[in-house]
Design an enzyme around this catalytic site. Sequence first.
Site, mmCIF file in Angstrom:
data_model
loop_
_atom_site.group_PDB
_atom_site.id
_atom_site.type_symbol
_atom_site.label_atom_id
_atom_site.label_comp_id
_atom_site.label_asym_id
_atom_site.label_seq_id
_atom_site.Cartn_x
_atom_site.Cartn_y
_atom_site.Cartn_z
ATOM 1 C CG ASP A 165 -1.818 1.211 1.292
ATOM 2 O OD1 ASP A 165 -2.130 1.781 0.222
ATOM 3 O OD2 ASP A 165 -2.213 1.598 2.409
ATOM 4 C CD GLU A 209 -5.078 0.455 -2.085
ATOM 5 O OE1 GLU A 209 -5.856 -0.401 -1.630
ATOM 6 O OE2 GLU A 209 -4.752 1.491 -1.482
ATOM 7 C CG ASP A 232 -1.125 3.341 5.953
ATOM 8 O OD1 ASP A 232 -1.261 4.037 4.940
ATOM 9 O OD2 ASP A 232 -1.375 3.743 7.108
#
Length: 185
Positions: free
Chosen positions: A12, A72, A145
């Site tokens: 992420d 992501e 996260d």
Amino acid sequence: MQESSKIILGIDPGTIIMGYGIISCHRQKVELLEMHALKLPAKKSNYERLNLIHQKVTELIKTYRPTEFAIEAPFFGKNVQSMLKLGRAQGVAIAAAMHHNLPITEYSPKKVKLAVTGNGNADKEQVWKMLQQTMNIKELPKYFDATDALAVAVCHHYQILSPIPAAGNFKGWDDFIKKNPERVK
């Protein structure tokens, strides 16, 4: 169907906090290897933080030897400067994976949430609760996260198990039916 074991590194990306999750997968069995977040010092320059991201991703690759890399994609809606910074962080992480010849797959936040919770609009808490249940994880990490990165890795695992053919493989319903007569009832 997945034949051999895979290790998936999920990222992420972020310029202040970068989450990462590493899972080991054999068929449908998924095991958490590590889930954490790299907190980047706000006092460092953007370039120093990008270097730290590159170093951390490289370290994770050398330590866990993943066979797959999933990240992501930045979501739209933030201001342009934020998007630029996030895109750079993502690019640096991808460059580290490319340097180690890892196959790279990018997932939208909506796709990750849908894969993990069944709801593309789920909030971070719902994603975490589903991961906690499905992977039997006891304690919440300090930053969401980290759980987001784990969700990216899990999403990629689900995609490997049951890949959906791209829409571009067919020229319409007639072509689909012609190529898949056994699916017509």
